[in-house]
Design a protein around this motif. Sequence first.
Motif, PDB file in Angstrom:
ATOM      1  N   CYS A 294      40.776  35.370  41.080  1.00 24.68           N
ATOM      2  CA  CYS A 294      42.282  35.763  41.185  1.00 24.68           C
ATOM      3  C   CYS A 294      42.130  35.923  42.679  1.00 24.68           C
ATOM      4  N   PRO A 295      42.972  35.322  43.411  1.00 27.67           N
ATOM      5  CA  PRO A 295      43.152  35.603  45.194  1.00 27.67           C
ATOM      6  C   PRO A 295      43.569  37.065  45.290  1.00 27.67           C
ATOM      7  N   ILE A 296      43.904  37.836  44.290  1.00 26.43           N
ATOM      8  CA  ILE A 296      44.782  39.138  44.543  1.00 26.43           C
ATOM      9  C   ILE A 296      43.647  40.192  44.079  1.00 26.43           C
ATOM     10  N   CYS A 297      42.946  39.917  42.734  1.00 22.49           N
ATOM     11  CA  CYS A 297      42.260  40.922  42.088  1.00 22.49           C
ATOM     12  C   CYS A 297      40.623  40.244  42.153  1.00 22.49           C
ATOM     13  N   GLY A 298      40.363  39.359  42.599  1.00 24.40           N
ATOM     14  CA  GLY A 298      38.827  39.119  42.741  1.00 24.40           C
ATOM     15  C   GLY A 298      38.412  38.481  41.362  1.00 24.40           C
ATOM     16  N   ALA A 299      37.419  38.046  41.304  1.00 21.67           N
ATOM     17  CA  ALA A 299      36.587  37.520  40.083  1.00 21.67           C
ATOM     18  C   ALA A 299      36.804  38.309  38.872  1.00 21.67           C
ATOM     19  N   ARG A 300      37.219  37.431  37.582  1.00 19.04           N
ATOM     20  CA  ARG A 300      37.392  38.180  36.442  1.00 19.04           C
ATOM     21  C   ARG A 300      37.007  37.314  35.362  1.00 19.04           C
ATOM     22  N   ASP A 301      36.869  37.727  34.116  1.00 20.42           N
ATOM     23  CA  ASP A 301      36.401  37.024  33.100  1.00 20.42           C
ATOM     24  C   ASP A 301      37.776  36.139  32.562  1.00 20.42           C
ATOM     25  N   ARG A 302      37.476  35.123  32.078  1.00 18.80           N
ATOM     26  CA  ARG A 302      38.493  34.178  31.685  1.00 18.80           C
ATOM     27  C   ARG A 302      39.518  34.715  30.520  1.00 18.80           C
ATOM     28  N   ARG A 303      39.001  35.705  29.801  1.00 15.78           N
ATOM     29  CA  ARG A 303      39.768  36.592  28.828  1.00 15.78           C
ATOM     30  C   ARG A 303      40.922  37.117  29.427  1.00 15.78           C
TER      31      ARG A 303
END
Length: 90
Positions: free
Chosen positions: A5-14
């Motif tokens: 996410c450009p706002i939150c950073g790398a995240r799990d697909r879930r």
Amino acid sequence: MRLTCPICGARDRREFYYQGDAVALYRPAPDAGVDAWDDYVHLRDNPAGVRRELWQHEAGCGAWLVAERNTTTHDVLSVSLVTDGTERGA
């Protein structure tokens, strides 16, 4: 699979909700026939290869994102914010 996410950073697909193809998806007119609405609700292409997809960071910041992803390998090539209103859900 992970999306960045450009706002939150790398995240799990879930954390994200898949909304469909980011281009060439239209909504039929309210008075369109039953067949047009049935196609819109139930039928989707399922092509292999690189696609532009619309995702929402539902369990995060709520941003709408366009991810360019290879549907065969699940490699995510890019993720950007929906900013110009051309993608569905913006």
